[in-house]
Design an enzyme around this catalytic site. Sequence first.
Site, PDB file in Angstrom:
ATOM      1  N   ASP A  62       0.827  -1.129  -0.107  1.00  0.00           N
ATOM      2  CA  ASP A  62       0.002  -0.062  -0.004  1.00  0.00           C
ATOM      3  C   ASP A  62       0.883   1.154  -0.088  1.00  0.00           C
ATOM      4  OD1 ASP A  62       1.062  -0.480   2.613  1.00  0.00           O
ATOM      5  OD2 ASP A  62      -1.054  -0.752   3.397  1.00  0.00           O
TER       6      ASP A  62
ATOM      7  N   ASP B  97      -8.156  -1.839  14.155  1.00  0.00           N
ATOM      8  CA  ASP B  97      -9.433  -2.123  13.719  1.00  0.00           C
ATOM      9  C   ASP B  97      -9.410  -3.364  12.812  1.00  0.00           C
ATOM     10  OD1 ASP B  97      -8.267  -1.278  11.273  1.00  0.00           O
ATOM     11  OD2 ASP B  97      -9.670   0.348  10.913  1.00  0.00           O
TER      12      ASP B  97
ATOM     13  N   HIS C 189      -7.800  -3.850  10.258  1.00  0.00           N
ATOM     14  CA  HIS C 189      -7.447  -3.848   8.693  1.00  0.00           C
ATOM     15  C   HIS C 189      -6.356  -4.490   8.448  1.00  0.00           C
ATOM     16  CE1 HIS C 189      -5.188   0.112   9.775  1.00  0.00           C
ATOM     17  NE2 HIS C 189      -4.210  -0.993   9.292  1.00  0.00           N
TER      18      HIS C 189
HETATM   19  C1  F6R Z   1       1.384  -1.311   6.162  1.00  0.00           C
HETATM   20  C2  F6R Z   1      -0.053  -1.931   6.198  1.00  0.00           C
HETATM   21  C3  F6R Z   1      -0.971  -1.915   7.490  1.00  0.00           C
HETATM   22  C4  F6R Z   1       0.003  -2.248   8.717  1.00  0.00           C
HETATM   23  C5  F6R Z   1      -0.977  -2.113   9.915  1.00  0.00           C
HETATM   24  C6  F6R Z   1      -0.237  -2.286  11.272  1.00  0.00           C
HETATM   25  O1  F6R Z   1       1.901  -1.604   4.766  1.00  0.00           O
HETATM   26  O2  F6R Z   1      -0.605  -2.403   5.305  1.00  0.00           O
HETATM   27  O3  F6R Z   1      -1.852  -2.739   7.403  1.00  0.00           O
HETATM   28  O4  F6R Z   1       0.336  -3.541   8.454  1.00  0.00           O
HETATM   29  O5  F6R Z   1      -1.484  -0.701  10.027  1.00  0.00           O
HETATM   30  O6  F6R Z   1       0.669  -1.296  11.464  1.00  0.00           O
HETATM   31  P1  F6R Z   1       1.742  -1.340  12.465  1.00  0.00           P
HETATM   32  O7  F6R Z   1       2.507  -2.633  12.372  1.00  0.00           O
HETATM   33  O8  F6R Z   1       2.549  -0.081  12.460  1.00  0.00           O
HETATM   34  O9  F6R Z   1       0.997  -1.647  13.874  1.00  0.00           O
END
Ligand code: F6R
Length: 234
Positions: free
Chosen positions: A82, A151, A153
Amino acid sequence: MGTRAPGRLQSRRPRVEVVVLPSAEDIAREAAGRIERRVRTNPEITLGLATGSTPEPLYEELGRRHRENGLSFAQARAFLLDEYVGLDPEHPEAYRNVILKEFVSLVDIPPSAVRSLDGNAPDLPGECVQFEKDIRAAGGVDVQILGIGSDGHIAFNEPTSALTSRTRVEVLAPQTREDNARFFSSLDEVPIHALTQGLGTIMEADEILLIATGSQKAAAVARFVEGPITAMCP
Ligand code: F6R
């Protein structure tokens, strides 16, 4: 997980293995070991790379194995999950720059072999279509590294994203922008939109390594491991 069928982009029944370990370092070693086995078997591997805090210890461990054990990514290629929309391409939090710093600089994968999404492309939907084509042309992703948002995602597929969704423009949930504000000087600086691989795109990877560390992820992990498969917890 599972053996690659001819045409690994075809859907298969997924086999899920949950591995619980005491520390982020243990998780990094476990995940790095799985990736190392795949790279040594197939040096021309295609990796899917996640950004965020979670994979940092994994990338450091892969960097250590490159320096000390000769693990080489010279023939590998990678696709990012992303990218923020509209962020200055020089911004340190642009995901291409994060990956260049946290992974590419630690190993020997050529930066030109890393395909990121262009969040400043004049035609964003066109960029998403081309990205999907590029993944297909590469024969699909062999190992996809994933984190998970508090959340639930995956990449930037926020709750309500279709399980069959493809790479597209997504509006970030308020919770995600608040979570990511720690990387910016203020919440206002966090972009509102992102380009993200879809859930359908991600699920076509041959193997997915989803890593979650820290108590702030416990609820999301419980929902995805124990709860029903729904668009509210992709
Ligand atoms: C990043 C991504 C996000 C992260 C998620 C967790 O490329 O795709 O889905 O994996 O926001 O972020 P962290 O690891 O910073 O808690």
